[in-house]
Motif scaffolding. Structure first.
Motif, mmCIF file in Angstrom:
data_model
loop_
_atom_site.group_PDB
_atom_site.id
_atom_site.type_symbol
_atom_site.label_atom_id
_atom_site.label_comp_id
_atom_site.label_asym_id
_atom_site.label_seq_id
_atom_site.Cartn_x
_atom_site.Cartn_y
_atom_site.Cartn_z
ATOM 1 N N GLY A 75 0.811 -1.220 0.000
ATOM 2 C CA GLY A 75 0.000 0.000 0.000
ATOM 3 C C GLY A 75 0.842 1.267 0.000
ATOM 4 N N LEU A 76 1.913 1.276 0.778
ATOM 5 C CA LEU A 76 2.732 2.490 0.869
ATOM 6 C C LEU A 76 3.311 2.917 -0.489
ATOM 7 C CD1 LEU A 76 4.565 2.300 4.328
ATOM 8 C CD2 LEU A 76 2.636 3.732 3.643
ATOM 9 N N PRO A 77 3.785 1.966 -1.328
ATOM 10 C CA PRO A 77 4.281 2.381 -2.649
ATOM 11 C C PRO A 77 3.222 3.101 -3.483
ATOM 12 C CG PRO A 77 5.019 0.170 -2.159
ATOM 13 C CD PRO A 77 4.060 0.548 -1.067
ATOM 14 N N LEU A 78 1.930 2.754 -3.288
ATOM 15 C CA LEU A 78 0.864 3.453 -4.007
ATOM 16 C C LEU A 78 0.813 4.927 -3.614
ATOM 17 C CD1 LEU A 78 -2.065 0.853 -3.884
ATOM 18 C CD2 LEU A 78 -0.458 1.293 -5.750
ATOM 19 N N LEU A 79 1.237 5.225 -2.391
ATOM 20 C CA LEU A 79 1.287 6.619 -1.933
ATOM 21 C C LEU A 79 2.647 7.239 -2.245
ATOM 22 C CD1 LEU A 79 -0.259 5.988 1.595
ATOM 23 C CD2 LEU A 79 -1.466 6.885 -0.405
ATOM 24 N N THR A 82 8.302 4.528 -1.041
ATOM 25 C CA THR A 82 8.904 3.217 -1.259
ATOM 26 C C THR A 82 9.488 2.699 0.042
ATOM 27 O OG1 THR A 82 10.743 4.515 -2.109
ATOM 28 C CG2 THR A 82 9.511 3.175 -3.700
ATOM 29 N N VAL A 83 9.119 1.478 0.366
ATOM 30 C CA VAL A 83 9.666 0.874 1.573
ATOM 31 C C VAL A 83 10.225 -0.493 1.219
ATOM 32 C CG1 VAL A 83 8.235 2.037 3.290
ATOM 33 C CG2 VAL A 83 7.339 0.031 2.113
ATOM 34 N N ASN A 84 11.336 -0.845 1.832
ATOM 35 C CA ASN A 84 11.805 -2.216 1.660
ATOM 36 C C ASN A 84 11.088 -3.109 2.658
ATOM 37 O OD1 ASN A 84 13.103 -1.984 4.137
ATOM 38 N ND2 ASN A 84 15.029 -1.333 3.170
#
Lengths: 216, 256
Positions: A75-79, A82-84
């Protein structure tokens, strides 16, 4: 090429176990900070904040941890964040721990005899002094057995990080198992490592509970 | 000598506590009905009455442990309103509870030092000196490193009195301080309170200990159903109560 299960493979598991420990430690420490905030908000006089915290708890207690990790990781990449996998899992477990610890501590704060707070108020102590010196020392002590109990859940919960591809103990077990074709032995070893960590904690929690019950 | 000069000087100043037409409800229950009360500086007031008559509620309004629906309460010249004035008043009003309410995770000494350090901003050295002197005063300084649970009820209540005194309050409120005690411990607490009465500090005590009322009180108030029914100096109160309900009550508690 099939590897034999030897010292190197065990070393891989032990190295990955460090990540399990690190993940559990970070989630527990950050979750404790978050949980303390949640517990204090839930017992505060601010109705709107109280309801917001209650909603947070309901959502995180009412959905599977794995789903929470998925939502954060995908979900975070949609915002455009970018998270590993490591960060995503740490955030997910922290939120999860905040919700549970918040609820455990709220219940012991509210279980405090009313006279304690009244005595503190009557002495002129302000909210923060009452909280820091009177309420929390007693409430957290009362909550110690269930807090340690939750820590055990949290350590085991870190294994879900394997599914989104973070190499902690369980994921390392999958890798070693695939390379050696010895799943039973490998996962027994993995289980034994979790057990070596969790059982003493469970035992400690049980003893605390017994000691507190006797102290009453 | 000191207390006499203090009293005569104080009698020229404002009353310590003024309650004007105070009403208080618990839901639909009318707990205090149009209560008017004035307490002079240095006055010793005893409040008695049947249970549920509003005695505890009345004194708990004085340090705002209970809020009230309407009316006015002024303590030491400060009107009780929500907000900052409450803390200021609580510093000057000490309270002793029926159930002692000592902090169980702190030693006797720590119980006494906390508020002076956090509220009065004393150093730990100053606070300890004050605590020791009041613990001495209630004759329990030999127990000061113990935890409350290690003390008897009477000892705990004396510590609670010392803890309140450490803030050097102008008013002391006692909410049935001997009601939770075993009979053999009542006397040690009452003796402590009687010795305090000579300090010139304003005292309001909810109690059924009529011996204490006779020995100490300047005025006795009888409450029933949330109202002040009768008030009189102790001699008049006990020998010639005017109200029928007062007579019935006194007959019940003195008649055995």
């Amino acid at each position: 090429m099939v590897q034999t299960l030897g010292f190197n493979q065990i070393l891989i598991l032990l190295e990955a176990f460090r990540w399990t420990l690190a993940l559990a430690a970070i989630a527990f420490v950050c979750g404790a900070v978050g949980g303390l905030g949640i517990a204090l908000i839930r017992t505060s006089v601010f109705g709107v904040l109280r309801r917001a915290a209650a909603t947070f708890i309901i959502v995180f207690q009412g959905t599977p941890l794995l789903m929470q990790l998925f939502v954060i990781y995908y979900g975070l990449p949609l915002l455009n964040v970018t998270v590993n996998a490591w960060i995503a899992v740490a955030i997910g477990l922290t939120l999860h721990a905040s919700a549970y610890l918040g609820e455990i501590w709220r219940s012991t704060i509210m279980a405090m005899p009313k006279g304690q707070e009244e005595a503190a108020k009557a002495l002129g102590l302000k909210y923060w002094d009452r909280t820091v010196y009177i309420v929390l020392p007693q409430a957290l002590r009362m909550a110690l057995p269930s807090t340690v109990g939750f820590l055990v859940q949290l350590i085991k919960g870190t294994s879900l990080a394997a599914i989104i591809g973070f190499t902690e103990l369980t994921r390392a077990g999958q890798i070693v198992s695939n390379a050696t074709y010895q799943p039973l032995i490998v996962f027994s070893l993995v289980g034994a490592l979790y057990f070596a960590l969790c059982w003493p904690l469970s035992h400690f929690s049980f003893n605390l509970e017994k000691r507190f019950a006797n102290a009453r | 000598m000191n207390s006499i000069t203090k009293l005569s000087k104080d009698s020229l100043t404002e009353p310590m506590i003024i309650m004007e037409s105070v009403d208080k409800y618990y839901g639909a229950f009318h707990a205090l009905k149009n209560v008017n009360l004035m307490v002079k500086q240095g006055e010793k007031l005893v409040i008695c009455g049947p249970s549920g008559s509003g005695k505890s509620t009345l004194i708990r309004c004085i340090n705002y442990l209970e809020d009230f629906a309407s009316g006015k309460i002024v303590v030491d010249g400060i009107a009780l309103t929500k907000g900052a004035s409450i803390d200021a008043i609580r510093c000057e009003v000490g309270m002793v509870f029926q159930q002692f309410n000592l902090f169980p995770h702190m030693t006797v000494l720590q119980n006494c030092m906390l508020a002076p350090m956090k509220v009065r901003k004393m150093t730990s050295g100053q606070a300890e000196k004050v605590a020791r002197s009041y613990l001495e005063r209630v004759r329990i300084s030999d127990q000061m490193h113990k935890y409350p649970a290690q003390l008897s009820g009477g000892q705990q209540q004396r510590v609670a009195i010392a803890r309140a005194l450490c803030m050097d309050p102008k008013v002391m409120l006692f909410d049935e301080p001997t009601s939770a005690l075993d009979p053999e411990m009542v006397k040690e607490v009452l003796d402590t309170m009687i010795s305090l009465a000579n300090d010139g500090r304003t005292m309001i005590c909810v109690t059924h200990e009529m011996g204490f009322a006779r020995a100490v009180a300047d005025r006795v108030i009888f409450m029933a159903n949330g109202e002040i029914i009768e008030e009189a100096p102790p001699e008049t109160f006990f020998t010639a109560p005017k109200n029928e309900r007062t007579r019935t009550f006194l007959g019940q508690i003195l008649g055995h």
